[in-house]
Write a protein that holds these residues in place. Structure first.
Motif, PDB file in Angstrom:
ATOM      1  N   ASP A 172       0.839  -1.203   0.000  1.00 52.09           N
ATOM      2  CA  ASP A 172       0.000   0.000   0.000  1.00 52.09           C
ATOM      3  C   ASP A 172       0.872   1.250   0.000  1.00 52.09           C
ATOM      4  OD1 ASP A 172      -2.390  -1.422   0.026  1.00 52.09           O
ATOM      5  OD2 ASP A 172      -2.641  -1.283   2.203  1.00 52.09           O
ATOM      6  N   TYR A 173       1.884   1.245   0.850  1.00 52.66           N
ATOM      7  CA  TYR A 173       2.791   2.389   0.925  1.00 52.66           C
ATOM      8  C   TYR A 173       3.511   2.589  -0.406  1.00 52.66           C
ATOM      9  CZ  TYR A 173       6.933   5.119   2.001  1.00 52.66           C
ATOM     10  OH  TYR A 173       7.932   6.049   1.965  1.00 52.66           O
ATOM     11  N   ALA A 174       4.099   1.507  -0.936  1.00 53.10           N
ATOM     12  CA  ALA A 174       4.896   1.602  -2.156  1.00 53.10           C
ATOM     13  C   ALA A 174       4.071   2.077  -3.349  1.00 53.10           C
ATOM     14  CB  ALA A 174       5.537   0.250  -2.460  1.00 53.10           C
ATOM     15  N   VAL A 175       2.902   1.491  -3.535  1.00 47.20           N
ATOM     16  CA  VAL A 175       2.102   1.769  -4.730  1.00 47.20           C
ATOM     17  C   VAL A 175       1.201   2.990  -4.548  1.00 47.20           C
ATOM     18  CG1 VAL A 175       0.410   0.817  -6.344  1.00 47.20           C
ATOM     19  CG2 VAL A 175       2.193  -0.665  -5.396  1.00 47.20           C
ATOM     20  N   SER A 176       0.487   3.053  -3.450  1.00 45.24           N
ATOM     21  CA  SER A 176      -0.486   4.135  -3.267  1.00 45.24           C
ATOM     22  C   SER A 176       0.153   5.438  -2.808  1.00 45.24           C
ATOM     23  CB  SER A 176      -1.563   3.703  -2.264  1.00 45.24           C
ATOM     24  OG  SER A 176      -2.249   2.568  -2.745  1.00 45.24           O
ATOM     25  N   ALA A 177       0.999   5.369  -1.800  1.00 48.43           N
ATOM     26  CA  ALA A 177       1.587   6.600  -1.257  1.00 48.43           C
ATOM     27  C   ALA A 177       2.840   7.039  -2.008  1.00 48.43           C
ATOM     28  CB  ALA A 177       1.908   6.404   0.223  1.00 48.43           C
ATOM     29  N   TRP A 178       3.703   6.081  -2.356  1.00 48.98           N
ATOM     30  CA  TRP A 178       4.996   6.398  -2.982  1.00 48.98           C
ATOM     31  C   TRP A 178       4.898   6.400  -4.502  1.00 48.98           C
ATOM     32  CZ3 TRP A 178       9.950   3.212  -1.429  1.00 48.98           C
ATOM     33  CH2 TRP A 178      11.088   4.006  -1.550  1.00 48.98           C
ATOM     34  N   LYS A 179       3.799   5.899  -5.040  1.00 43.61           N
ATOM     35  CA  LYS A 179       3.491   5.900  -6.475  1.00 43.61           C
ATOM     36  C   LYS A 179       4.468   5.063  -7.315  1.00 43.61           C
ATOM     37  CE  LYS A 179       0.095   8.732  -5.728  1.00 43.61           C
ATOM     38  NZ  LYS A 179      -1.123   8.129  -5.291  1.00 43.61           N
ATOM     39  N   LYS A 180       4.962   3.976  -6.779  1.00 43.39           N
ATOM     40  CA  LYS A 180       5.846   3.072  -7.517  1.00 43.39           C
ATOM     41  C   LYS A 180       4.992   2.102  -8.316  1.00 43.39           C
ATOM     42  CE  LYS A 180       9.408   5.043  -5.746  1.00 43.39           C
ATOM     43  NZ  LYS A 180      10.205   5.948  -6.551  1.00 43.39           N
ATOM     44  N   ARG A 181       5.386   1.831  -9.541  1.00 43.19           N
ATOM     45  CA  ARG A 181       4.573   0.995 -10.426  1.00 43.19           C
ATOM     46  C   ARG A 181       5.302  -0.241 -10.950  1.00 43.19           C
ATOM     47  NH1 ARG A 181       1.029   2.910  -8.167  1.00 43.19           N
ATOM     48  NH2 ARG A 181      -0.346   4.544  -8.848  1.00 43.19           N
ATOM     49  N   ARG A 182       6.600  -0.148 -11.199  1.00 42.31           N
ATOM     50  CA  ARG A 182       7.385  -1.284 -11.709  1.00 42.31           C
ATOM     51  C   ARG A 182       8.290  -1.756 -10.571  1.00 42.31           C
ATOM     52  NH1 ARG A 182       8.108   2.756 -14.751  1.00 42.31           N
ATOM     53  NH2 ARG A 182      10.365   2.799 -14.459  1.00 42.31           N
ATOM     54  N   GLN A 205      13.238  -1.370 -16.470  1.00 38.06           N
ATOM     55  CA  GLN A 205      13.847  -1.060 -15.178  1.00 38.06           C
ATOM     56  C   GLN A 205      12.774  -0.824 -14.119  1.00 38.06           C
ATOM     57  OE1 GLN A 205      17.149   1.338 -14.462  1.00 38.06           O
ATOM     58  NE2 GLN A 205      18.010   1.187 -16.516  1.00 38.06           N
ATOM     59  N   PRO A 206      12.981  -1.413 -12.946  1.00 44.62           N
ATOM     60  CA  PRO A 206      12.035  -1.151 -11.859  1.00 44.62           C
ATOM     61  C   PRO A 206      12.179   0.278 -11.356  1.00 44.62           C
ATOM     62  CG  PRO A 206      13.886  -2.440 -11.055  1.00 44.62           C
ATOM     63  CD  PRO A 206      14.062  -2.315 -12.536  1.00 44.62           C
ATOM     64  N   ASP A 207      11.099   0.803 -10.804  1.00 43.80           N
ATOM     65  CA  ASP A 207      11.225   2.080 -10.099  1.00 43.80           C
ATOM     66  C   ASP A 207      11.253   1.848  -8.593  1.00 43.80           C
ATOM     67  OD1 ASP A 207       8.510   1.573  -9.718  1.00 43.80           O
ATOM     68  OD2 ASP A 207       7.830   3.333 -10.796  1.00 43.80           O
ATOM     69  N   LEU A 208      11.219   0.553  -8.194  1.00 42.02           N
ATOM     70  CA  LEU A 208      11.367   0.183  -6.792  1.00 42.02           C
ATOM     71  C   LEU A 208      11.928  -1.233  -6.698  1.00 42.02           C
ATOM     72  CD1 LEU A 208      10.912   0.841  -3.776  1.00 42.02           C
ATOM     73  CD2 LEU A 208       8.642  -0.204  -4.011  1.00 42.02           C
ATOM     74  N   ASN A 209      12.945  -1.387  -5.866  1.00 40.10           N
ATOM     75  CA  ASN A 209      13.497  -2.697  -5.517  1.00 40.10           C
ATOM     76  C   ASN A 209      13.101  -2.970  -4.074  1.00 40.10           C
ATOM     77  OD1 ASN A 209      15.257  -3.302  -7.909  1.00 40.10           O
ATOM     78  ND2 ASN A 209      16.117  -1.336  -7.287  1.00 40.10           N
ATOM     79  N   VAL A 210      12.425  -4.086  -3.843  1.00 38.36           N
ATOM     80  CA  VAL A 210      11.961  -4.440  -2.509  1.00 38.36           C
ATOM     81  C   VAL A 210      12.787  -5.623  -2.021  1.00 38.36           C
ATOM     82  CG1 VAL A 210       9.999  -5.188  -1.131  1.00 38.36           C
ATOM     83  CG2 VAL A 210       9.653  -3.608  -3.040  1.00 38.36           C
TER      84      VAL A 210
END
Length: 184
Positions: free
Chosen positions: A41-51, A110-115
């Protein structure tokens, strides 16, 4: 403990099964079933990361968080561009698997977030490999990475790395309650 009616306080186990183990067992941290979706939720909704690329250890901790995170992130519309599983203590073939996944992501999408759902040693190695491999995306880590040793071992590469950390706002602590209200 439960059979003998002895209170058991579980401080760091995140496996959801701990929750229902018995009336004498008390968990002090979030379960994977709560932490994984909350991070998504944080990554996608609040931080707006998509890939998003996920690197995780092949054990109950890593698998549990990765599964919960990935399911929720994709449900929110994120694209999973990589899901890389490895051993707890990285071996040469794990290094190769991670490097190849990074190279593939760099060459394609390329990802815009690495988890990272890893232990500190593996996360330090993975973050170095991500940066050396040319991925500039942000890094988000699970609760196991909320240790000072991560920052100590990464030094200049720790800047911009975000990690999950359980926080309990004591009702009697005014500053804690102010933080909680502002965060919500």
């Amino acid at each position: 403990y439960n059979a003998h009616h002895l209170p058991q306080i579980v401080t760091i186990a995140t496996n959801p099964a701990i929750t229902g183990i018995g009336q004498w067992t008390y968990r002090l941290c979030l379960s994977d079933a709560e932490q994984g979706p909350a991070l998504a939720d944080y990554a996608v909704s609040a931080w707006k990361k998509r890939r998003i690329a996920v690197f995780f250890v092949n054990d109950a901790y890593g698998n549990g968080l990765a599964e919960q995170f990935e399911k929720r992130a994709m449900g929110l519309g994120a694209e999973l561009v990589g899901s890389v599983m490895h051993r707890n203590v990285l071996q040469p073939d794990d290094h190769e698997t991670i490097r190849l996944a990074i190279a593939r992501m760099k060459a394609t999408v390329q990802p815009d977030l690495n988890v990272l759902f890893q232990r500190v040693e593996a996360a330090v190695w993975t973050i170095r490999a991500i940066r050396e491999g040319g991925l500039t995306a942000a890094v988000l880590g699970g609760d196991n990475l909320a240790q000072y040793s991560l920052v100590q071992n990464l030094q200049e590469l720790a800047d911009g790395v975000r990690v999950s950390l359980f926080f309990y706002a004591d009702p009697a602590d005014a500053r804690g309650q102010e933080f909680r209200a502002a965060y919500r």
